[in-house]
Enzyme design. Structure first.
Site, PDB file in Angstrom:
ATOM      1  N   TYR A 132       1.011  -1.109  -0.267  1.00 27.45           N
ATOM      2  CA  TYR A 132       0.132  -0.532   0.266  1.00 27.45           C
ATOM      3  C   TYR A 132       1.019   1.276  -0.240  1.00 27.45           C
ATOM      4  CZ  TYR A 132      -4.423  -2.880   1.426  1.00 27.45           C
ATOM      5  OH  TYR A 132      -5.597  -3.463   1.692  1.00 27.45           O
ATOM      6  N   TYR A 171      -0.934 -10.250   0.429  1.00 25.22           N
ATOM      7  CA  TYR A 171       0.495 -10.065   1.066  1.00 25.22           C
ATOM      8  C   TYR A 171       0.091 -10.217   2.974  1.00 25.22           C
ATOM      9  CZ  TYR A 171      -3.268  -6.407   3.218  1.00 25.22           C
ATOM     10  OH  TYR A 171      -4.513  -5.730   3.296  1.00 25.22           O
ATOM     11  N   ARG A 181      -3.628 -11.656   3.454  1.00 27.53           N
ATOM     12  CA  ARG A 181      -4.770 -11.362   3.100  1.00 27.53           C
ATOM     13  C   ARG A 181      -4.852 -11.482   1.282  1.00 27.53           C
ATOM     14  NH1 ARG A 181      -7.990  -7.841   4.049  1.00 27.53           N
ATOM     15  NH2 ARG A 181      -9.349  -9.651   3.495  1.00 27.53           N
ATOM     16  N   HIS A 184      -7.944  -8.119  -2.486  1.00 21.29           N
ATOM     17  CA  HIS A 184      -9.260  -6.950  -2.744  1.00 21.29           C
ATOM     18  C   HIS A 184      -9.026  -5.276  -2.783  1.00 21.29           C
ATOM     19  CE1 HIS A 184      -6.530  -7.038   2.167  1.00 21.29           C
ATOM     20  NE2 HIS A 184      -7.517  -5.894   1.889  1.00 21.29           N
ATOM     21  N   HIS A 186     -11.137  -2.606  -1.403  1.00 15.91           N
ATOM     22  CA  HIS A 186     -11.802  -1.502  -0.050  1.00 15.91           C
ATOM     23  C   HIS A 186     -12.941  -1.132  -1.034  1.00 15.91           C
ATOM     24  CE1 HIS A 186      -9.310  -2.678   3.479  1.00 15.91           C
ATOM     25  NE2 HIS A 186      -7.979  -2.936   2.710  1.00 15.91           N
TER      26      HIS A 186
END
Lengths: 266, 208
Positions: A132, A171, A181, A184, A186
């Site tokens: 991120y 990640y 995870r 995905h 959000h």
């Protein structure tokens, strides 16, 4: 005069004239359907460790919807920039971001199946390597200089939205020693009233990390979990350019007659 | 067999996660991307009403401030009218007030602030005046579904005592978890609040 306004006016007349209120449509009050909490993750879900100290322990106090809940912020195209729904271009500095080019599209509906028009959809995600762009993310995968990882769109008159991005990577994270995870995106969605406000995550068809994710498996209902997994939509893919995934979002149904469910954006 | 009710089911909630700022307040994540941004300042110089600062923290079950929480607020304008077509009450709309904002907590102190106006009293469906209040929605890592609560004002004692929602709370001691305390600092009106996610002073959260 709308059904709801007529109902309020009739109630006021009845009170003034000291008469019983007339019987009116049960769908006229504009409130939302009661939320079915059995399809949502419980606040306290010990398999997702961060929830343990952050989950209320008292019962939620049930509140009939009043004007404070059936109203909510109204957004318009003036709030957005022209590249906001194109995550491939909205942070590009010297080229395109690395990764699989994808389009995500779908409809925002309420539980009656009506499209929710002019509502704001905001998305954020990791880059293709699972990193991120955030000052607190320290994962060793590199930042992509051409990828911000956020975007937003306003649904059209039918509740339809679309944006373009690159497929995020999975990640690792600190829950169990070896927790990962699934890939995905959000989603933050508003709806027409503040009681419809929802944040969720979209997953990708076929991801083997889905059944072992400690966050996804907080959802107690298998069908509700499946509804967070976007299907590959080959018919909507752009040949020689991008694959497309379809993700519909359902917000709470509204107790309103058909023609009232139209917030006015600009 | 009976006729089929073709209702859909609401999409399940998922936590906003620790990186919620990227999508909703990218400036806090550490980069600049959108031409126009949403913020914790709800007022313009032309907004009508008494300027107030809301200032507070969200505490976890150990009493530690959350430093990655995001709050949104939704409120009526100074005349007690929401800027939304479903509010058909008589108060005047204020074109310089949307009534909504969002704020992330400070990464070190957990402090959350909003610059807004004190809302007027809204009118409920039965025509009763409700005590002035601000609707609050809370999301963060570890919060699986957004939490709804309200903030009322400590200088509205009479209105608070008569408020239909505050009176739904069985234990009077719990009503006080929703009251923001007024003070003045350097000529500014500040309302201080604490939201306790757990513990003996757990804030009242609503199933709206």
């Amino acid at each position: 005069m709308t059904a709801q306004a007529a109902r309020i006016a009739a109630a006021q007349d009845a009170a003034r004239l000291n008469r019983p209120e007339p019987f009116t449509s049960p769908l006229g009050d504009g409130g939302f359907f009661q939320r079915d909490r059995s399809i949502h993750p419980p606040a306290y879900a010990p398999g997702y460790k961060s929830s343990v100290l952050r989950s209320p322990r008292q019962s939620l106090l049930s509140l009939e919807n009043s004007v404070s809940e059936i109203t909510g912020p109204v957004f318009g195209h003036n709030d957005l920039g022209s590249l906001d729904n194109d995550l491939i271009r909205n942070y590009a500095k010297d080229g395109d971001p690395v990764g699989e080019r994808i389009i995500v599209h779908g409809r925002v509906m309420d539980e009656t199946g009506r499209g929710v028009p002019n509502t704001l959809v905001e998305v954020w995600q990791a880059n293709a390597g699972g990193r991120y762009r955030h000052r607190k993310d320290t994962y060793l995968a590199p930042i992509d200089p051409n990828f911000g990882g956020c975007g937003r769109a306003l649904t059209d008159d039918t509740g339809y939205y679309y944006f373009r991005t690159i497929k995020p990577g999975p990640y690792p994270w600190r829950n169990f020693v070896n927790s990962w995870r699934p890939a995905h995106i959000h989603f933050s969605v508003f709806g027409s009233g503040f009681a419809q406000r929802l944040i969720t995550q979209m997953y990708f068809e076929g991801d083997p990390l889905i059944p072992v994710c400690p966050i996804l498996t907080t959802i107690p209902d298998k069908d509700a979990l499946d509804r967070l997994v976007a299907a590959l939509d080959l018919n909507a893919s752009v040949p020689l350019d991008s694959l497309t995934y379809r993700f519909d979002v359902v917000l709470r149904g509204q107790r309103s007659t058909y023609f009232e469910n139209r917030p006015e954006g600009n | 067999m009976v006729q089929k009710l073709d209702y859909l089911k609401e999409t399940a909630s998922q936590t906003a996660g620790p990186y919620v700022h990227i999508g909703l307040i990218p400036g806090m994540a550490g980069f600049d991307i959108f031409e126009k941004n949403f913020s914790n300042v709800l007022v313009t110089p032309n907004t009508k009403g008494e300027r107030i600062t809301l200032e507070g923290r969200v505490l976890d079950g150990s009493g530690t401030p959350l430093r990655d929480v995001l709050l949104e607020i939704w409120q009526a304008n100074a005349a007690g009218r929401y800027n939304h077509p479903a509010d058909r009450s008589a108060g005047a709309l204020d074109e310089d007030f949307r009534g909504w904002g969002r704020a992330g907590s400070d990464f070190d102190s957990g402090l959350i602030t909003f610059e807004t106006i004190k809302p007027g009293a809204v009118t409920d469906k039965a025509g009763r005046k409700c005590a002035p209040h601000i609707n609050v929605w809370i999301v963060a890592r570890g919060i699986n579904i957004g939490l709804n609560t309200r903030l009322y004002f400590s200088d509205e004692e009479a209105a608070n005592a008569a408020d239909p929602v505050l009176n739904l709370i069985e234990q009077p001691v719990r009503r006080s978890t929703l009251i923001a305390k007024r003070s003045e600092r350097a000529g500014k009106v500040v309302y201080a609040f604490t939201i306790n996610l757990q513990g003996p002073e757990e804030t009242v959260f609503f199933d709206v």
